[in-house]
Structure formats: structure tokens, C-alpha cells
Scaffold this motif. Structure first.
Motif, PDB file in Angstrom:
ATOM      1  N   ASP A 260       0.861  -1.178   0.000  1.00  0.00           N
ATOM      2  CA  ASP A 260       0.000   0.000   0.000  1.00  0.00           C
ATOM      3  C   ASP A 260       0.901   1.233   0.000  1.00  0.00           C
ATOM      4  O   ASP A 260       1.544   1.554   0.999  1.00  0.00           O
ATOM      5  N   LEU A 261       0.951   1.930  -1.142  1.00  0.00           N
ATOM      6  CA  LEU A 261       1.873   3.051  -1.267  1.00  0.00           C
ATOM      7  C   LEU A 261       1.455   4.259  -0.441  1.00  0.00           C
ATOM      8  O   LEU A 261       2.258   5.165  -0.216  1.00  0.00           O
ATOM      9  N   SER A 262       0.208   4.272   0.024  1.00  0.00           N
ATOM     10  CA  SER A 262      -0.230   5.400   0.852  1.00  0.00           C
ATOM     11  C   SER A 262       0.433   5.369   2.222  1.00  0.00           C
ATOM     12  O   SER A 262       0.434   6.380   2.932  1.00  0.00           O
ATOM     13  N   VAL A 263       0.984   4.228   2.620  1.00  0.00           N
ATOM     14  CA  VAL A 263       1.676   4.133   3.912  1.00  0.00           C
ATOM     15  C   VAL A 263       3.149   3.783   3.703  1.00  0.00           C
ATOM     16  O   VAL A 263       3.790   3.213   4.579  1.00  0.00           O
ATOM     17  N   ALA A 264       3.677   4.125   2.527  1.00  0.00           N
ATOM     18  CA  ALA A 264       5.064   3.785   2.218  1.00  0.00           C
ATOM     19  C   ALA A 264       6.025   4.519   3.144  1.00  0.00           C
ATOM     20  O   ALA A 264       5.898   5.719   3.379  1.00  0.00           O
ATOM     21  N   ALA A 265       6.981   3.771   3.676  1.00  0.00           N
ATOM     22  CA  ALA A 265       8.060   4.337   4.483  1.00  0.00           C
ATOM     23  C   ALA A 265       9.330   4.321   3.655  1.00  0.00           C
ATOM     24  O   ALA A 265       9.514   3.478   2.780  1.00  0.00           O
ATOM     25  N   THR A 266      10.220   5.259   3.900  1.00  0.00           N
ATOM     26  CA  THR A 266      11.433   5.379   3.098  1.00  0.00           C
ATOM     27  C   THR A 266      12.663   4.828   3.795  1.00  0.00           C
ATOM     28  O   THR A 266      13.792   5.088   3.375  1.00  0.00           O
ATOM     29  N   ASP A 267      12.449   4.068   4.868  1.00  0.00           N
ATOM     30  CA  ASP A 267      13.575   3.475   5.586  1.00  0.00           C
ATOM     31  C   ASP A 267      13.563   1.954   5.481  1.00  0.00           C
ATOM     32  O   ASP A 267      14.197   1.263   6.275  1.00  0.00           O
ATOM     33  N   GLY A 268      12.793   1.429   4.535  1.00  0.00           N
ATOM     34  CA  GLY A 268      12.761  -0.011   4.328  1.00  0.00           C
ATOM     35  C   GLY A 268      11.727  -0.752   5.142  1.00  0.00           C
ATOM     36  O   GLY A 268      11.670  -1.978   5.077  1.00  0.00           O
ATOM     37  N   THR A 269      10.893  -0.032   5.895  1.00  0.00           N
ATOM     38  CA  THR A 269       9.971  -0.703   6.805  1.00  0.00           C
ATOM     39  C   THR A 269       8.520  -0.693   6.299  1.00  0.00           C
ATOM     40  O   THR A 269       7.598  -0.965   7.071  1.00  0.00           O
ATOM     41  N   THR A 270       8.284  -0.380   5.038  1.00  0.00           N
ATOM     42  CA  THR A 270       6.922  -0.403   4.500  1.00  0.00           C
ATOM     43  C   THR A 270       6.321  -1.797   4.658  1.00  0.00           C
ATOM     44  O   THR A 270       6.960  -2.791   4.290  1.00  0.00           O
ATOM     45  N   PRO A 271       5.109  -1.900   5.179  1.00  0.00           N
ATOM     46  CA  PRO A 271       4.486  -3.227   5.344  1.00  0.00           C
ATOM     47  C   PRO A 271       4.262  -3.927   4.002  1.00  0.00           C
ATOM     48  O   PRO A 271       3.966  -3.287   2.989  1.00  0.00           O
ATOM     49  N   VAL A 272       4.377  -5.238   4.014  1.00  0.00           N
ATOM     50  CA  VAL A 272       4.188  -6.070   2.828  1.00  0.00           C
ATOM     51  C   VAL A 272       3.133  -7.124   3.132  1.00  0.00           C
ATOM     52  O   VAL A 272       3.185  -7.775   4.181  1.00  0.00           O
ATOM     53  N   THR A 273       2.189  -7.274   2.208  1.00  0.00           N
ATOM     54  CA  THR A 273       1.178  -8.321   2.335  1.00  0.00           C
ATOM     55  C   THR A 273       1.424  -9.384   1.284  1.00  0.00           C
ATOM     56  O   THR A 273       1.475  -9.079   0.085  1.00  0.00           O
ATOM     57  N   VAL A 274       1.613 -10.623   1.716  1.00  0.00           N
ATOM     58  CA  VAL A 274       1.795 -11.727   0.776  1.00  0.00           C
ATOM     59  C   VAL A 274       0.422 -12.208   0.327  1.00  0.00           C
ATOM     60  O   VAL A 274      -0.416 -12.590   1.141  1.00  0.00           O
ATOM     61  N   LEU A 275       0.192 -12.190  -0.982  1.00  0.00           N
ATOM     62  CA  LEU A 275      -1.077 -12.641  -1.550  1.00  0.00           C
ATOM     63  C   LEU A 275      -1.046 -14.119  -1.897  1.00  0.00           C
ATOM     64  O   LEU A 275      -2.082 -14.782  -1.892  1.00  0.00           O
TER      65      LEU A 275
END
Length: 575
Positions: A260-275
Motif C-alpha cells: 500500500d503506497l499510501s503508507v510507504a516508508a522510506t527506511d525499508g519498513t513499509t508493510p508487505v502483504t503476501v497474496l
């Protein structure tokens, strides 16, 4: 990756009914590739990815990269399609040593800039910015040295995979190789590089199990939902994904993921959802040996992609919708190993290539295929149809195709562009592991379906009872038209008609026709008729109730009329 996402249709102007476009599956046209260029041992050669068509420049141009060439190793090339023979030019990259351009290209929205990358080089890896007519230069401005361990990303900066570009000209790509860097990067048009996801964050302790996958091999951006989708590889790791998500006895081999790019973090910690976690034996692997190998494309609310042996699909928002639609290599004449970018063409179907072809036992594998998936109409897409459009001939159109790129639509034809790694010359042959020749650039013309287009408008769309409206219409690629509802009768394919409604309320006028496939197509327009003001109907009997006798049959008749008026006020004319 086409730079521009498909935008939502603009709403019709006031007074226009919706135009219905019925897309019929076209007859299979000649999809034999047209060879535009044959690579030689001089300059660029042996492409690993298809060239891209520059939509944003005045001259029709193809631009591409090759990991090898006669001068140095990495080369960039262009084809001027405005010249009769598609004038070719190539240059060596301004970097010394081995330049491994195992990535796709991305065009920014101004159409003049390309992005390529070098995952491994004698010099530090980088991302190149290339403006037509100029030599490529470094696209990264911040940090100054992305490979620096302190101020940059160190060994994590190993650009790999097929790029994606969003509506704001941000470019997304993966970086990785074995244990050296497992990252999702974003590069702005001004050159600012940030790490959105460090997949090391999802590594299981000291083991080489990556719960979310290792690093991206292909990406696609959905600007409307502000989401990024990708496929992650399994590269020299014990597991890549969720072991509990694959059949017993199988093993994980990569992931399909969402950010979800609306909650993108720039330190490598952006959440990832495995589909989805890919099962190696049952579904195939996402392999990192060549980052252009597996691909991902978005067709409406569905994702289509490849593993090293299969075509698959996934419906966004439906967690258990993953399914295989084709396993390669199981029948004589089929392709082996899907390779390179997929294209969702203007006809709504998915096109791609496979590396080799199944041949008779004892014979060398063939030179590869061009295929398409005709998207089905069923809700679960179970009626998708896989079709082989062309089998490559090593001498005539090359061998080992490396994917496709979507070109422009002109009239009822769209051109797709691709490349082959080998072949293209008379006398070239294929063997068990390789082929002669240095490859080709080719074009494939896709005949688009004829669509029925019905335009219907009403002027005005809001009126008072006893006023008139004018219906205006035009029809293309259909005939045998008729009006339905209160607007009855045979209609020409173009005309206008004035109507005075006899009742108030919402009225819907339908124009139905028959298209070239003998199927019904229709469109409609709705108008609102307001009640007339008191006295406009010429009735001066008054609306008050009577307190005396004398009602009898006349009062009953008056009550019935009121009921009928109420019913007609609520009536909606429709098919």
C-alpha cells in the motif's frame, strides 16, 4: 512496462446517454512477426529484454538495452521507425568492465527519458537516465553514492527486475543477489532514491528463509488504488514465502505480494502483504538467474503472471482466487519456459512469449513461441483460453524471444514489439542449449475487434409536463435499430426525433441495435419530467374534497384517476 496507466473514462457531458461498446473476439489474424532489425556481431547484440516504444516523443522510436556487444559489454540502441528500414544505431555504455543489463526499461511520462540498470559491473552499479540524442548518465542524485555502506544502501543496491512507473513518474525496481541486498526501491523523477522495503526485515533469524520473498523480479503499479504489486524470487534461500501455504512435500519458490503506497516508508519498513506463496513443484518458481525471466501484468481487477513453467492469474481482493491457467511444455508444439514481459493489449487479452518449443523426441528444442490468453467472460475467468499464435523460426524471425512491449493503436490495429536473443540469419540453427546468430527486433500486428458504438442524447434532460424533448442518436458498426419503451418503432442509424411526454416522472428511452456478430447492443438515456404547475392541465375543478352527497359513481371514477396518475408518476420506461 507501459509508462502510462489506463485512465478511467471521462463522464459524458450532460444530456448524453452511456455509449455501449461491445467487444467481440476477433478472428485470428496473421500474427507472423515482422522483423525490423537483425543484430550482428557489431554493436549491440543478444538482447535479454524487448525494446520499448517511446510514446512521449515525436518520432516513432524503439529503444533497448543489451548486456553484450562488440564494444565493451553493455550497449544501448534505438530504432527510428519513421525511416523505411527502421534506422538502427547503438553505443556502448559509459562504464568499464562487465555491465549486466538483466532488467527491463521504463519510460517516464515526458517520453524522453529511459531508465536502465547495471546489477553487476566493474564500476559501481547504477541506474541510467537516457534522453534521446544524448549519452546515458547517472539517474540517482540522492544519495550521492547509493553503494556507500554509510550514506547509501551498500550491497543492497543491485538493481534487478522489470521496472514499473507510477502516475507521478516514480520508478520502482528490485535490488538483490544471493545475500547481497534484498530490497524494493523507489526512484523519483528528480533522482531521489529510497528503500521502501528491506526484505531482510522478514528474514527468519540467521537462516536463509525469507517470509515475504527475497527481492522483486517484476512489478506493476495500480495508480487508482495506490497499490504496488510484485513477484519476489527465491534466490539461494531455503524458503521464500510461507511453508504452510504450499502442499505437503512441496517447497516455497517465491511470492506474490502487495504494498500500500499510501503508507510507504522510506527506511525499508513499509508493510508487505503476501497474496500467494508459489509451490515449486505444483506451480513453478520465480527464478533470479535472469530478472527478465518472470513477468507480471494487470488486466482490470486481475493479475496475470508467469513462473518458470506456468501461466497464472489472481483476482485482486479475493484471497483464494489464485489459479494456474496453463502449464508449458506438456504437448508437442507448445512453448517451454515463459520468458520476458507480458502485455495486456488494447483488445483486453494478454500476450507473451516462451523461450523454446516442444519438439519430437530426439530433436533439439525449437526456437520459442508467441502466445496469448483470451480473457474469458466468466466471473472466475475459468474460461480463459490459451492460444499459440506463432512458432519462431531461427532463420526467419529469430530464436529465444525475450518478451513483448505494447506499441500504439492505429485504426483497428495495435503493434506489439519484441526481440529474440538469437537467430535471424539464413543458415542459423538451434541446438540443445543455444543457437546461432545474435538476435532480432520484431513487430506483431494485433487486429482489434470491431465495436458497436451507440450514442444517444436527450435535450433537455429536465423538463416540465407538456414540454418537448429532442432525442438525437448515431450508431456505428451496428444496424437494425429500434426504439423501445414509450419510444417505439424502427430507427435509422442516425437521426433525431422530438417527443412530448404525456406523463411526469423519470422516463428512460432505449435504442437497441444488432452488431456484426448478430448480437443485441443497446444504450439508453433518462429524462426527468416535472409535474405541471396548477392550472397548466386546463382542469379547474379543484382538488378539494366534497363534504356533501352526490359522489356516487363520479367520485369513484375520480378516485380511480388519482390512483392511475400516481402509478404513472412512478413508472419507469425500460426494456
Amino acid at each position: 512496462m507501459t509508462p502510462h496507466s489506463l485512465t478511467s473514462p471521462r463522464p459524458w457531458l450532460a444530456g448524453l446517454g452511456l455509449s455501449l461498446l461491445l467487444v467481440a473476439a476477433p478472428a485470428l489474424a496473421d500474427t507472423t512477426p515482422r522483423v525490423l532489425h537483425v543484430f550482428s556481431n557489431t554493436g549491440a547484440k543478444e538482447p535479454h529484454a524487448p525494446p520499448i516504444y517511446l510514446h512521449g516523443v515525436e518520432q516513432p522510436t524503439l529503444a533497448g538495452l543489451t548486456p553484450s556487444g562488440s564494444e565493451g559489454f553493455g550497449h544501448y540502441y534505438s530504432l527510428d521507425l519513421s525511416s523505411p528500414e527502421a534506422a538502427f544505431s547503438s553505443e556502448s555504455f559509459p562504464a568499464s568492465g562487465y555491465v549486466g543489463l538483466y532488467t527491463g526499461l521504463a519510460e517516464l511520462f515526458d517520453g524522453t527519458v529511459l531508465l536502465g540498470s547495471t546489477p553487476y559491473a566493474a564500476a559501481d552499479p547504477t541506474v541510467f537516465r537516457w534522453t534521446m540524442g544524448e549519452a546515458p548518465g547517472n539517474a540517482v542524485t540522492t544519495p550521492e553514492d547509493p553503494t556507500d555502506d554509510t550514506t547509501g544502501f551498500g550491497s543492497s543496491f543491485r538493481p534487478r527486475g522489470l521496472f514499473a512507473v507510477d502516475a507521478d513518474d516514480n520508478t520502482y525496481f528490485g535490488g538483490g543477489g544471493a545475500a547481497n541486498g534484498n530490497t524494493l526501491f523507489r526512484l523519483s523523477s528528480s533522482g531521489e532514491l529510497v528503500a521502501l522495503v528491506d526484505f531482510e526485515n522478514y528474514r527468519d533469524g540467521t537462516s536463509t528463509r525469507y517470509a515475504k520473498g527475497q527481492y522483486p523480479a517484476a512489478l506493476v503499479v495500480d495508480d487508482e488504488s495506490n497499490r504496488l504489486y510484485g513477484i519476489n524470487v527465491r534466490h539461494q534461500s531455503d524458503q521464500s514465502g510461507d511453508p504452510d501455504a504450499v502442499p505437503e512435500g512441496d517447497e516455497t519458490a517465491g511470492t506474490l505480494f502487495e504494498v500500500d503506497l499510501s503508507v510507504a516508508a522510506t527506511d525499508g519498513t513499509t508493510p508487505v502483504t503476501v497474496l500467494h506463496t508459489f509451490a515449486k513443484q505444483a506451480e513453478g518458481e520465480i527464478i533470479a538467474s535472469d530478472s527478465g525471466l518472470q513477468a507480471l501484468a494487470k488486466a482490470g481487477e486481475w493479475l496475470y503472471g508467469t513462473t518458470n513453467k506456468a501461466l497464472w492469474r489472481y483476482r485482486l481482493g479475493v484471497s483464494e482466487s489464485f489459479s494456474l491457467l496453463h502449464i508449458f511444455g506438456e504437448e508437442l508444439g507448445d512453448g517451454i519456459t515463459p520468458w520476458g514481459p507480458l502485455v495486456v493489449a488494447a483488445d483486453g487479452n494478454v500476450y507473451g512469449t516462451a523461450r523454446r518449443t516442444v519438439t519430437e523426441e530426439g530433436q533439439p528444442r525449437g526456437a520459442g513461441i508467441l502466445f496469448r490468453v483470451v480473457i474469458g467472460k466468466a466471473d472466475d475467468h475459468a474460461d480463459d483460453q490459451y492460444e499459440i499464435l506463432h512458432r519462431f523460426d531461427v532463420e526467419v524471425d529469430g530464436a529465444f524471444p525475450v518478451g513483448l512491449y505494447a506499441g500504439p493503436v492505429e485504426g483497428q490495429t495495435q503493434t506489439l514489439y519484441g526481440a529474440t536473443k538469437r537467430g535471424g540469419n539464413e543458415g542459423d540453427t538451434v541446438n540443445a542449449n543455444d543457437a546461432d546468430g545474435f538476435g532480432t527486433v520484431f513487430a506483431v500486428d494485433i487486429e482489434l475487434p470491431v465495436t458497436a458504438d451507440i450514442q444517444l442524447s436527450a435535450d433537455p434532460q429536465n423538463l416540465t409536463l407538456n414540454e418537448s424533448i429532442t432525442l438525437t442518436w448515431s450508431v456505428s458498426n451496428a444496424d437494425n435499430c429500434s426504439g423501445e419503451g414509450d419510444w417505439a418503432g424502427v430507427k435509422a442509424t442516425e437521426g433525431s426525433e422530438t417527443i412530448t411526454p404525456s406523463v411526469d416522472g423519470e422516463l428512460t428511452f432505449i435504442l437497441a441495435c444488432v452488431d456484426a456478430n448478430n448480437e443485441r447492443v443497446e444504450t439508453s438515456v433518462t429524462v426527468t419530467v416535472e409535474p405541471a404547475e396548477d392550472g397548466d392541465n386546463g382542469d379547474d375543478s379543484g382538488g378539494g374534497s366534497s363534504s356533501g352527497g352526490g359522489g356516487g359513481a363520479l367520485s369513484l371514477l375520480w378516485l380511480s384517476a388519482l390512483v392511475l396518475l400516481t402509478v404513472r408518476h412512478r413508472r419507469r420506461f425500460s426494456l
